[in-house]
Design a protein around this motif. Structure first.
Motif, PDB file in Angstrom:
ATOM      1  N   PHE A  30     -14.355   7.523  -8.801  1.00 35.13           N
ATOM      2  CA  PHE A  30     -13.343   6.777  -8.060  1.00 35.13           C
ATOM      3  C   PHE A  30     -12.107   7.661  -7.953  1.00 35.13           C
ATOM      4  CE2 PHE A  30     -13.471   5.619 -12.558  1.00 35.13           C
ATOM      5  CZ  PHE A  30     -12.192   5.975 -12.975  1.00 35.13           C
ATOM      6  N   PRO A  31     -11.234   7.385  -7.000  1.00 34.27           N
ATOM      7  CA  PRO A  31     -10.031   8.198  -6.858  1.00 34.27           C
ATOM      8  C   PRO A  31      -9.095   8.041  -8.062  1.00 34.27           C
ATOM      9  CG  PRO A  31     -10.444   6.957  -4.852  1.00 34.27           C
ATOM     10  CD  PRO A  31     -11.377   6.425  -5.896  1.00 34.27           C
ATOM     11  N   TYR A  32      -8.517   9.155  -8.473  1.00 32.68           N
ATOM     12  CA  TYR A  32      -7.487   9.189  -9.512  1.00 32.68           C
ATOM     13  C   TYR A  32      -6.263   9.772  -8.838  1.00 32.68           C
ATOM     14  CZ  TYR A  32      -5.490  10.016 -14.236  1.00 32.68           C
ATOM     15  OH  TYR A  32      -4.714  10.023 -15.370  1.00 32.68           O
ATOM     16  N   LEU A  33      -5.246   8.933  -8.665  1.00 34.01           N
ATOM     17  CA  LEU A  33      -4.090   9.269  -7.829  1.00 34.01           C
ATOM     18  C   LEU A  33      -2.837   9.496  -8.667  1.00 34.01           C
ATOM     19  CD1 LEU A  33      -4.653   6.531  -5.083  1.00 34.01           C
ATOM     20  CD2 LEU A  33      -5.692   8.809  -5.273  1.00 34.01           C
ATOM     21  N   PHE A  34      -1.945  10.336  -8.141  1.00 37.92           N
ATOM     22  CA  PHE A  34      -0.701  10.675  -8.825  1.00 37.92           C
ATOM     23  C   PHE A  34       0.472  10.013  -8.104  1.00 37.92           C
ATOM     24  CE2 PHE A  34       2.506  14.216  -9.875  1.00 37.92           C
ATOM     25  CZ  PHE A  34       2.909  13.569 -11.033  1.00 37.92           C
ATOM     26  N   ASP A  35       1.153   9.138  -8.820  1.00 38.32           N
ATOM     27  CA  ASP A  35       2.339   8.421  -8.325  1.00 38.32           C
ATOM     28  C   ASP A  35       3.583   9.195  -8.795  1.00 38.32           C
ATOM     29  OD1 ASP A  35       4.170   6.453  -7.485  1.00 38.32           O
ATOM     30  OD2 ASP A  35       3.738   5.145  -9.201  1.00 38.32           O
ATOM     31  N   GLU A  36       3.798  10.360  -8.197  1.00 35.09           N
ATOM     32  CA  GLU A  36       4.844  11.268  -8.657  1.00 35.09           C
ATOM     33  C   GLU A  36       6.235  10.651  -8.624  1.00 35.09           C
ATOM     34  OE1 GLU A  36       6.327  15.874  -7.995  1.00 35.09           O
ATOM     35  OE2 GLU A  36       4.953  14.975  -6.551  1.00 35.09           O
ATOM     36  N   THR A  37       6.527   9.860  -7.591  1.00 35.93           N
ATOM     37  CA  THR A  37       7.859   9.245  -7.482  1.00 35.93           C
ATOM     38  C   THR A  37       7.983   7.979  -8.327  1.00 35.93           C
ATOM     39  OG1 THR A  37       7.294   7.834  -5.596  1.00 35.93           O
ATOM     40  CG2 THR A  37       8.063  10.094  -5.102  1.00 35.93           C
TER      41      THR A  37
ATOM     42  N   ASP B 293       0.839  -1.190   0.000  1.00 34.48           N
ATOM     43  CA  ASP B 293       0.000   0.000   0.000  1.00 34.48           C
ATOM     44  C   ASP B 293       0.879   1.247   0.000  1.00 34.48           C
ATOM     45  OD1 ASP B 293      -2.311   1.490   0.008  1.00 34.48           O
ATOM     46  OD2 ASP B 293      -2.811   1.102   2.105  1.00 34.48           O
ATOM     47  N   GLU B 294       0.311   2.320  -0.461  1.00 34.82           N
ATOM     48  CA  GLU B 294       0.960   3.620  -0.376  1.00 34.82           C
ATOM     49  C   GLU B 294      -0.138   4.672  -0.403  1.00 34.82           C
ATOM     50  OE1 GLU B 294       4.596   6.006  -2.549  1.00 34.82           O
ATOM     51  OE2 GLU B 294       4.609   3.816  -2.469  1.00 34.82           O
ATOM     52  N   ARG B 295       0.147   5.803   0.213  1.00 36.23           N
ATOM     53  CA  ARG B 295      -0.777   6.934   0.196  1.00 36.23           C
ATOM     54  C   ARG B 295      -0.315   7.892  -0.893  1.00 36.23           C
ATOM     55  NH1 ARG B 295      -4.406   7.306   3.897  1.00 36.23           N
ATOM     56  NH2 ARG B 295      -4.517   9.577   3.882  1.00 36.23           N
ATOM     57  N   LEU B 296      -1.251   8.258  -1.770  1.00 39.32           N
ATOM     58  CA  LEU B 296      -0.928   9.121  -2.902  1.00 39.32           C
ATOM     59  C   LEU B 296      -1.928  10.272  -2.986  1.00 39.32           C
ATOM     60  CD1 LEU B 296      -0.339   6.355  -5.617  1.00 39.32           C
ATOM     61  CD2 LEU B 296       1.422   7.661  -4.396  1.00 39.32           C
ATOM     62  N   PRO B 297      -1.487  11.408  -3.538  1.00 42.65           N
ATOM     63  CA  PRO B 297      -2.416  12.529  -3.709  1.00 42.65           C
ATOM     64  C   PRO B 297      -3.424  12.238  -4.814  1.00 42.65           C
ATOM     65  CG  PRO B 297      -0.278  13.061  -4.668  1.00 42.65           C
ATOM     66  CD  PRO B 297      -0.130  11.739  -3.968  1.00 42.65           C
ATOM     67  N   GLY B 298      -4.662  12.629  -4.544  1.00 39.98           N
ATOM     68  CA  GLY B 298      -5.729  12.439  -5.521  1.00 39.98           C
ATOM     69  C   GLY B 298      -6.142  13.745  -6.154  1.00 39.98           C
ATOM     70  N   VAL B 299      -6.848  13.647  -7.262  1.00 42.15           N
ATOM     71  CA  VAL B 299      -7.300  14.846  -7.972  1.00 42.15           C
ATOM     72  C   VAL B 299      -8.345  15.621  -7.177  1.00 42.15           C
ATOM     73  CG1 VAL B 299      -6.707  13.924 -10.242  1.00 42.15           C
ATOM     74  CG2 VAL B 299      -9.030  13.601  -9.335  1.00 42.15           C
TER      75      VAL B 299
END
Length: 185
Positions: free
Chosen positions: A101-108, A16-22
């Protein structure tokens, strides 16, 4: 150039990871699971494969939600090389296509790398125990949407997973644009 992910590694357990969503909130990927499972879709805004089927992805996400399967989309592309995939453009893309649904950004890009994501779209379907049971295509569409009435491979696989806990043993890999890695730009 099209990329094709490997076939399903049955039983694989995701991290799991926490990511920023739109929606300007931060989300845990695995917290998006429903009582009957979870679909994690690696997508982006610019890919013609995604653009061809985005309305079908949204349809299947909504239909699966009604069956107790959660859905989350993640963009891992390098926006400095592909500005259409920027976070601001992700927000517009989600709004334009009515994402529920969440759309998340995996910046790293750590999630895409850790999960072994290869292309957009790349679908990971998990059962209620969060064990991987599907790593296949949405349907037979490619760079253009296939005709209406195509077999809904992802949707049907997830229905089978709900009923049996097991995904289909024969799966057809998704195909799409390769993920745009930062070190490859």
């Amino acid at each position: 150039m099209a990329a094709v992910p490997p076939l399903c590694d049955f039983g694989w357990k995701p991290f799991d990871e926490r990511l920023p969503g739109v929606d300007d909130d931060t989300h845990s990927i695995l917290d998006q699971a429903g009582e009957n499972g979870l679909v994690v879709a690696f997508i982006c805004n610019h890919c013609p494969y995604v653009k061809a089927v985005i309305d079908r992805i949204v349809r299947d996400a909504n239909d699966l939600s009604a069956l107790g399967v959660g859905f989350v989309a993640i963009s891992s592309n390098d926006p400095s090389a592909y500005p259409e995939d920027s976070f601001d453009n992700m927000k517009r893309f989600a709004e334009d296509h009515d994402f529920r649904f969440p759309y998340l950004f995996d910046e790293t890009q750590s999630v895409a790398r850790g999960w072994g994501a290869v292309c957009t779209p790349d679908f990971f379907g998990f059962n209620a125990k969060l064990e991987l049971q599907y790593r296949g295509r949405l349907d037979a569409s490619r760079r253009e949407a296939g005709p209406a009435g195509l077999r809904r491979d992802l949707y049907e696989a997830m229905r089978q997973i709900i009923e049996t806990g097991q995904g289909p043993r024969e799966q057809i890999a998704s195909m799409g644009c390769s993920i745009k890695w930062k070190d490859a730009a």
